[in-house]
Scaffold this motif. Structure first.
Motif, PDB file in Angstrom:
ATOM      1  N   LYS A   1      46.279 -42.194 -23.674  1.00  0.00           N
ATOM      2  CA  LYS A   1      46.861 -40.944 -24.165  1.00  0.00           C
ATOM      3  C   LYS A   1      48.321 -40.903 -23.753  1.00  0.00           C
ATOM      4  O   LYS A   1      48.655 -41.014 -22.594  1.00  0.00           O
ATOM      5  CB  LYS A   1      46.109 -39.740 -23.596  1.00  0.00           C
ATOM      6  CG  LYS A   1      44.795 -39.501 -24.330  1.00  0.00           C
ATOM      7  CD  LYS A   1      44.194 -38.181 -23.942  1.00  0.00           C
ATOM      8  CE  LYS A   1      43.015 -37.843 -24.830  1.00  0.00           C
ATOM      9  NZ  LYS A   1      41.962 -38.844 -24.797  1.00  0.00           N
TER      10      LYS A   1
ATOM     11  N   LYS B   1      39.999 -34.586 -25.948  1.00  0.00           N
ATOM     12  CA  LYS B   1      41.006 -34.589 -27.004  1.00  0.00           C
ATOM     13  C   LYS B   1      42.009 -33.479 -26.724  1.00  0.00           C
ATOM     14  O   LYS B   1      41.649 -32.425 -26.210  1.00  0.00           O
ATOM     15  CB  LYS B   1      40.354 -34.369 -28.367  1.00  0.00           C
ATOM     16  CG  LYS B   1      39.377 -35.463 -28.766  1.00  0.00           C
ATOM     17  CD  LYS B   1      38.835 -35.213 -30.164  1.00  0.00           C
ATOM     18  CE  LYS B   1      37.727 -36.190 -30.514  1.00  0.00           C
ATOM     19  NZ  LYS B   1      38.204 -37.568 -30.594  1.00  0.00           N
ATOM     20  N   MET B   2      43.255 -33.727 -27.040  1.00  0.00           N
ATOM     21  CA  MET B   2      44.293 -32.725 -26.781  1.00  0.00           C
ATOM     22  C   MET B   2      44.327 -31.730 -27.932  1.00  0.00           C
ATOM     23  O   MET B   2      44.954 -31.962 -28.970  1.00  0.00           O
ATOM     24  CB  MET B   2      45.648 -33.399 -26.601  1.00  0.00           C
ATOM     25  CG  MET B   2      46.707 -32.468 -26.048  1.00  0.00           C
ATOM     26  SD  MET B   2      48.266 -33.315 -25.719  1.00  0.00           S
ATOM     27  CE  MET B   2      47.799 -34.413 -24.390  1.00  0.00           C
ATOM     28  N   ARG B   3      43.629 -30.592 -27.742  1.00  0.00           N
ATOM     29  CA  ARG B   3      43.550 -29.583 -28.782  1.00  0.00           C
ATOM     30  C   ARG B   3      44.000 -28.201 -28.309  1.00  0.00           C
ATOM     31  O   ARG B   3      44.453 -27.396 -29.100  1.00  0.00           O
ATOM     32  CB  ARG B   3      42.107 -29.483 -29.290  1.00  0.00           C
ATOM     33  CG  ARG B   3      41.639 -30.722 -30.043  1.00  0.00           C
ATOM     34  CD  ARG B   3      40.166 -30.662 -30.357  1.00  0.00           C
ATOM     35  NE  ARG B   3      39.759 -31.771 -31.221  1.00  0.00           N
ATOM     36  CZ  ARG B   3      38.510 -32.133 -31.417  1.00  0.00           C
ATOM     37  NH1 ARG B   3      37.522 -31.469 -30.829  1.00  0.00           N
ATOM     38  NH2 ARG B   3      38.218 -33.150 -32.217  1.00  0.00           N
TER      39      ARG B   3
ATOM     40  N   ASP C   1      44.060 -28.382 -22.448  1.00  0.00           N
ATOM     41  CA  ASP C   1      44.054 -29.836 -22.591  1.00  0.00           C
ATOM     42  C   ASP C   1      45.454 -30.398 -22.363  1.00  0.00           C
ATOM     43  O   ASP C   1      45.639 -31.427 -21.701  1.00  0.00           O
ATOM     44  CB  ASP C   1      43.593 -30.242 -23.994  1.00  0.00           C
ATOM     45  CG  ASP C   1      42.178 -29.805 -24.307  1.00  0.00           C
ATOM     46  OD1 ASP C   1      41.375 -29.658 -23.370  1.00  0.00           O
ATOM     47  OD2 ASP C   1      41.875 -29.616 -25.505  1.00  0.00           O
ATOM     48  N   TYR C   2      46.427 -29.714 -22.940  1.00  0.00           N
ATOM     49  CA  TYR C   2      47.808 -30.187 -22.822  1.00  0.00           C
ATOM     50  C   TYR C   2      48.250 -30.183 -21.362  1.00  0.00           C
ATOM     51  O   TYR C   2      48.869 -31.138 -20.875  1.00  0.00           O
ATOM     52  CB  TYR C   2      48.728 -29.300 -23.659  1.00  0.00           C
ATOM     53  CG  TYR C   2      50.070 -29.923 -23.958  1.00  0.00           C
ATOM     54  CD1 TYR C   2      50.357 -30.438 -25.205  1.00  0.00           C
ATOM     55  CD2 TYR C   2      51.054 -30.005 -22.975  1.00  0.00           C
ATOM     56  CE1 TYR C   2      51.586 -31.011 -25.484  1.00  0.00           C
ATOM     57  CE2 TYR C   2      52.280 -30.579 -23.237  1.00  0.00           C
ATOM     58  CZ  TYR C   2      52.540 -31.078 -24.499  1.00  0.00           C
ATOM     59  OH  TYR C   2      53.755 -31.657 -24.765  1.00  0.00           O
TER      60      TYR C   2
ATOM     61  N   GLN D   1      46.799 -39.749 -35.711  1.00  0.00           N
ATOM     62  CA  GLN D   1      45.891 -39.394 -34.626  1.00  0.00           C
ATOM     63  C   GLN D   1      45.266 -38.019 -34.850  1.00  0.00           C
ATOM     64  O   GLN D   1      44.125 -37.772 -34.459  1.00  0.00           O
ATOM     65  CB  GLN D   1      46.623 -39.433 -33.287  1.00  0.00           C
ATOM     66  CG  GLN D   1      46.949 -40.829 -32.806  1.00  0.00           C
ATOM     67  CD  GLN D   1      45.722 -41.725 -32.769  1.00  0.00           C
ATOM     68  OE1 GLN D   1      44.721 -41.403 -32.135  1.00  0.00           O
ATOM     69  NE2 GLN D   1      45.788 -42.846 -33.478  1.00  0.00           N
ATOM     70  N   ASN D   2      45.998 -37.125 -35.490  1.00  0.00           N
ATOM     71  CA  ASN D   2      45.427 -35.826 -35.811  1.00  0.00           C
ATOM     72  C   ASN D   2      44.262 -35.979 -36.777  1.00  0.00           C
ATOM     73  O   ASN D   2      43.201 -35.351 -36.610  1.00  0.00           O
ATOM     74  CB  ASN D   2      46.499 -34.924 -36.432  1.00  0.00           C
ATOM     75  CG  ASN D   2      45.961 -33.577 -36.848  1.00  0.00           C
ATOM     76  OD1 ASN D   2      45.633 -33.365 -38.016  1.00  0.00           O
ATOM     77  ND2 ASN D   2      45.840 -32.655 -35.903  1.00  0.00           N
TER      78      ASN D   2
ATOM     79  N   GLN E   1      41.480 -38.488 -34.756  1.00  0.00           N
ATOM     80  CA  GLN E   1      40.941 -38.052 -33.477  1.00  0.00           C
ATOM     81  C   GLN E   1      40.951 -36.540 -33.292  1.00  0.00           C
ATOM     82  O   GLN E   1      40.404 -36.035 -32.313  1.00  0.00           O
ATOM     83  CB  GLN E   1      41.756 -38.685 -32.332  1.00  0.00           C
ATOM     84  CG  GLN E   1      41.828 -40.196 -32.363  1.00  0.00           C
ATOM     85  CD  GLN E   1      40.483 -40.844 -32.108  1.00  0.00           C
ATOM     86  OE1 GLN E   1      39.594 -40.247 -31.513  1.00  0.00           O
ATOM     87  NE2 GLN E   1      40.317 -42.084 -32.563  1.00  0.00           N
TER      88      GLN E   1
ATOM     89  N   GLU F   1      43.630 -34.858 -32.603  1.00  0.00           N
ATOM     90  CA  GLU F   1      44.659 -34.518 -31.635  1.00  0.00           C
ATOM     91  C   GLU F   1      45.630 -33.503 -32.231  1.00  0.00           C
ATOM     92  O   GLU F   1      46.024 -33.592 -33.402  1.00  0.00           O
ATOM     93  CB  GLU F   1      45.438 -35.769 -31.217  1.00  0.00           C
ATOM     94  CG  GLU F   1      44.613 -36.804 -30.466  1.00  0.00           C
ATOM     95  CD  GLU F   1      44.417 -36.443 -29.005  1.00  0.00           C
ATOM     96  OE1 GLU F   1      45.118 -35.527 -28.524  1.00  0.00           O
ATOM     97  OE2 GLU F   1      43.571 -37.072 -28.351  1.00  0.00           O
TER      98      GLU F   1
END
Length: 954
Positions: free
Chosen positions: A26, A315-317, A321-322, A434-435, A438, A440
């Motif tokens: 990541k 997953k960065m959502r 997450d961030y 990636q969005n 995944q 993201e």
């Protein structure tokens, strides 16, 4: 095709993101502009991250997703991608390898482009096959990339037709399938039939816990690739190339509304198959404890260990997450800074060590520790890496480490923010990909920068210190050891290996942060003066001559907002070192560059420069020595201070010297096991006429080298700045930085000497020569054919050689790859130089089956003779001009091009304004002139054949 992105040991060991999705760590958010700043500090409850409003995201009624963004970097260009959620994990047993084969067939016949017409059409439009036009297949996706010019409406609009052809109209002509089998098998040969592939088959069942991923490597199975029926690959395409699993991504210098209509016009007719199969999401199953695999191979040149602790994927959502991603970045940075410090010891415990938390495969993350050991020292290497992770778990990190890491993280984000209007389109494409694949988030750089700025201070050291305990575990863990066969007797058994890991770090003590509070420069230099100023209005450069004999060529640009490139050179280099002192001299710049400066060792220097966007290092090459690097405008004075110190206060560090010698000897110890290295060494030896200066060093030469000699040679080359030329390109005002240049560059020592390089007469030998190397147990060969000779260096001649290089490259792809099916990626490389004397070389290289070596060499020479006798085809000259024009148009807007061009023009005493004529000068290449060039430069009177063949049966 991007070499099918198949899984490699290097990717597993080092988490290189350039391979398939397997090792995708990541990463920090990719820059994406946003119109208005957003305050983000209040959003810490796990709110969904916003979507950057500068990207248009839509979905057609058939389920196809699209992303559209206007971006003007580079100008008049667009990146068009087709992304398919279909990779090798979806193959049935009889289809193994056909996801990747499908990718190949997309370039070998579609509804609108029969056979190879697609590639030829795009080449004539300036799109180069392989370098620009490309694709890759991984476990979970297949991605096609199509960079196009937007100043040609016809070509640009045709691009969407091409994407639609790939998405639903590949023809799978049986004749084309049979023709492509050889190409795919040669790709497998090029990538495999080596130690990495053999070890891969041993370790993947453990590393991937016998999951679907372990059984579905994208390259597939050789017997299937040779014999599958057309219906089998058509079935894969029918089932999985469908709009509800596809996305079109378009980013570039265009009208978004027009592009949206083009997508609707070209993709709306695509239909999903009746009774479509569910798209299964595969994963790597967990294991309650630790799985161990110790694998060896005759030709593997390293001994390494990997400890992989798998965790559920995040997953960065959301904002939560961030924020956690920020914590992970800081944790990884601090931990690896400590591991890096260990390599600076006189006797480092490993050749390479790393530990980090990031993305894995099969919807999992992982904490991975890697140790590459010196021969016979696996225990030391493993324990050293594990001890550092254990030290972090037991005692955490210090406040000073934490503050530096936060500042570095914020600086990186700030750099991206400052370049938000200069971001290359391909960076946005990767983010949107990636969005789609995944999920993201894509909040945009302004949101991300403000989030970082407003929330990084809220991260607590205690939160970071808790991560080691969270990520390090003996559950769901795999421990892998890979080594040469010859090391077998020294390797531990499973019980001993686990004991090493469990006992490492038992006696560790808290980390001591070694920092210095001294100023970087204690004594200000005495500034020089500008004695002359010359301006070149054509290319907008200013040349200053300073009172100490230093010349500074300045080219301010607006290509980047936060970048200044620096390169200073002076003729001399290792050519002035005696044979006896050459090895010491050749090591000098690397040693000095790793030893710190003045009273600061390298560790202290790196910590002092934390949070600064600056990188400066010295170099010594055969004909020159100098300084190169880069900085932001804000840190430009620091960059000049570093330049000044590398001249006036270089540091001699015995530990760095010994570390370098130790590690180099360790790398040499098993180099002879690897067939590719043996062949490369033979090539270097042959093409340098066996001059040791151009060959890989030996242990005996290392033993004869000394730090004192290296330091003395460095001091000698940098003691007198007279005659140095510095080239600066980037975001600066020439008049405003002039006082800094006079102070730091004008203040460099000067004694008036101006010694130049020595022509050592090292060049490719004349005459005909064939050299065979028999090494390796795999059924694979490598071929290199080299033409060489004296050369009259000039812009006119350079254009003809460049044209000949590309024409020959086109013809060999057509002949060796498409017609013969005997190679995957043939290549042609032309080199020419003016210094120390005019010389050229043209090399043809390819890998193939040993049985086909003679046939393919004959085919290569046949194509060369056609060009020599009949000249190239006019269409191939057209392709060369189109491809080169498109390349030059982009280069002329890049700082790196101008830094290299101005440096080369200065060294060769050529007119730097020629860069502005380079596109017009392409018209000098014609069928007749390139035919003449072929006869002149592809002369078999100076012709060397270098061939790698498997070991002869004993």
């Amino acid at each position: 095709m991007n070499l099918n992105r198949k899984l490699s040991l290097a990717a597993i060991a080092l988490f290189v993101t350039a391979t398939c999705s397997f090792a995708q760590v990541k990463k920090k958010p990719v820059p994406s502009p946003r119109s208005k700043p957003v305050a983000a500090a209040i959003q810490l409850k796990g709110d969904l991250l916003p979507v950057d409003p500068n990207v248009i995201i839509g979905k057609l009624p058939n389920g196809l997703t699209y992303y559209i963004r206007k971006n003007t970097e580079p100008k008049n260009r667009a990146e068009l991608y087709l992304v398919n959620k279909a990779g090798s994990v979806l193959e049935t047993d009889p289809q193994q390898g056909l996801a990747h084969f499908t990718e190949h067939m997309a370039f070998n016949g579609t509804r609108d482009f029969p056979k190879n017409e697609l590639v030829s059409y795009l080449q004539k439009a300036g799109v180069k096959f392989g370098a620009d036009l490309n694709a890759y297949t991984s476990f979970d996706e297949t991605v096609y990339q199509l960079p196009l010019p937007t100043d040609s409406t016809k070509v640009f609009e045709k691009g969407f037709d091409i994407l639609a052809d790939w998405a639903g109209h590949v023809t799978f002509d049986p004749k084309e399938i049979d023709a492509e089998r050889g190409v795919v098998l040669e790709e497998e040969r090029l990538r495999g039939k080596n130690a990495q592939e053999r070890l891969q088959h041993q370790i993947l069942p453990v590393l991937l816990n016998n999951s679907r991923y372990a059984a579905r490597l994208p390259i597939g199975k050789e017997d299937i690739l040779k014999t599958f029926k057309p219906e089998t690959i058509k079935s894969f395409y029918h089932d999985w190339y469908r709009p509800d699993l596809q996305a079109v991504i378009a980013v570039g210098d265009f009208d978004p509304k027009h592009v949206e209509q083009l997508i609707k016009d070209n993709f709306s007719d695509l239909k999903n198959p009746a009774g479509e199969k569910p798209r299964t999401q595969y994963s790597v199953p967990t294991t309650p404890g630790t799985q161990v695999k110790i694998a060896t191979d005759k030709e593997f040149p390293y001994t390494l260990a990997e400890i992989i602790v798998r965790h559920p994927e995040t997953k960065m959502r959301t904002t939560a997450d961030y924020l956690q991603g920020m914590r992970n970045d800081i944790f990884n940075q601090m931990l690896n800074a400590r591991l890096s410090e260990l390599t600076q010891k006189a006797n480092p415990p490993f050749l390479f060590g790393r530990a980090s938390y990031g993305g894995f495969i099969g919807h999992q993350d992982a904490f991975t520790s890697i140790a590459v050991a010196k021969p016979g020292e696996l225990e030391t290497a493993i324990k050293a890496v594990v001890a550092e992770t254990e030290r972090a778990r037991k005692f955490g990190f210090t406040e000073t480490e934490f503050e530096r890491a936060k500042q570095d993280a914020l600086t990186q984000m700030e750099n991206a923010y400052k370049e938000r209007d200069k971001t290359k389109s391909v960076r946005f494409v990767q983010e949107y990909q990636q969005n789609f694949l995944q999920g993201e988030a894509i909040p945009g750089i302004e949101y991300e920068y403000n989030f970082y700025k407003d929330n990084i201070g809220r991260i607590k050291l205690s939160e970071i210190n808790a991560l080691a305990g969270k990520y390090i575990s003996d559950k769901n863990r795999a421990v892998i050891v890979e080594a040469p066969d010859k090391e077998k007797d020294k390797l531990p058994n499973e019980k001993t290996l686990l004991e090493w890991i469990s006992t490492a770090g038992k006696d560790v003590k808290p980390y001591v942060d070694n920092v210095s509070n001294k100023p970087l420069l204690e004594k200000e230099p005495t500034a020089g003066k500008t004695v002359s100023i010359d301006k070149d209005t054509a290319i907008m450069t200013t040349t200053l001559t300073l009172s100490n004999g230093v010349k500074v060529i300045l080219k301010p640009t607006t290509f980047k907002n936060d970048q200044i490139l620096i390169n200073g050179y002076h003729f001399g280099g290792t050519s002035l070192a005696s044979d006896e002192d050459f090895t010491s001299a050749n090591l000098a710049a690397g040693i000095i560059g790793s030893s710190g400066l003045a009273d600061f060792n390298e560790i202290q220097l790196e910590k002092m420069l934390s949070g600064k966007n600056v990188s400066i290092s010295p170099y010594i090459r055969e004909l020159s020595e100098g300084i190169n690097g880069s900085s932001s405008p804000k840190d430009f004075e620091t960059a000049l201070q570093l330049v000044y110190l590398y001249f006036t206060q270089p540091r001699k560090d015995p530990d760095i010297w010994q570390s370098n010698i130790t590690q180099t000897k360790s790398l040499l110890a098993n180099r002879s096991l690897d067939p590719t290295s043996v062949f490369q060494d033979t090539v270097s030896s042959t093409l340098s006429n066996h001059n040791f200066r151009r060959m890989v060093t030996t242990v005996d030469r290392l033993n004869s080298a000394s730090l004192d000699k290296a330091y003395s040679f460095y001091k000698q080359r940098f003691s007198d700045a007279n005659g140095f030329t510095f080239v600066l390109v980037g975001s600066f005002d020439a008049e405003k930085i002039k006082p800094l240049l006079e102070k730091y560059l004008g203040g460099l020592p000067s004694s008036g000497g101006n010694k130049t390089y020595k022509d050592l007469g090292i060049h490719i030998p004349a005459g005909q020569l064939t050299k065979e190397v028999h090494k390796g147990i795999g059924d694979k060969s490598s071929v290199q054919l080299v033409f060489s000779g004296p050369y009259d260096y000039s812009e006119a001649n350079n254009i003809q050689v460049d044209a000949l290089e590309e024409v020959l490259n086109i013809k060999l792809i057509e002949r060796l790859r498409e017609k013969e099916g005997g190679v995957y990626a043939p290549g042609v490389r032309a080199n020419y130089s003016k210094l120390p004397s005019g010389r050229y070389s043209i090399s043809v290289y390819f890998g193939c089956a040993p049985a086909n070596v003679d046939k393919l060499i004959a085919a290569t020479l046949d194509e060369i003779n056609k060009i020599k006798n009949d000249g190239p085809e006019a269409v191939d000259i057209q392709k060369f001009k189109a491809e080169t024009t498109r390349s030059i148009e982009v280069q002329l807007k890049e700082n790196s091009f101008w830094e290299g061009h101005l440096t080369a023009s200065s060294q060769n005493q050529s007119n730097p304004d020629d860069a502005l004529k380079s596109i017009a000068n392409l018209d000098q290449a014609t069928v007749s002139t390139v035919k003449d060039a072929a006869n002149k430069y592809l002369n078999e009177s100076n012709f060397i054949k270098l061939i790698l063949l498997p070991e002869k049966a004993k």
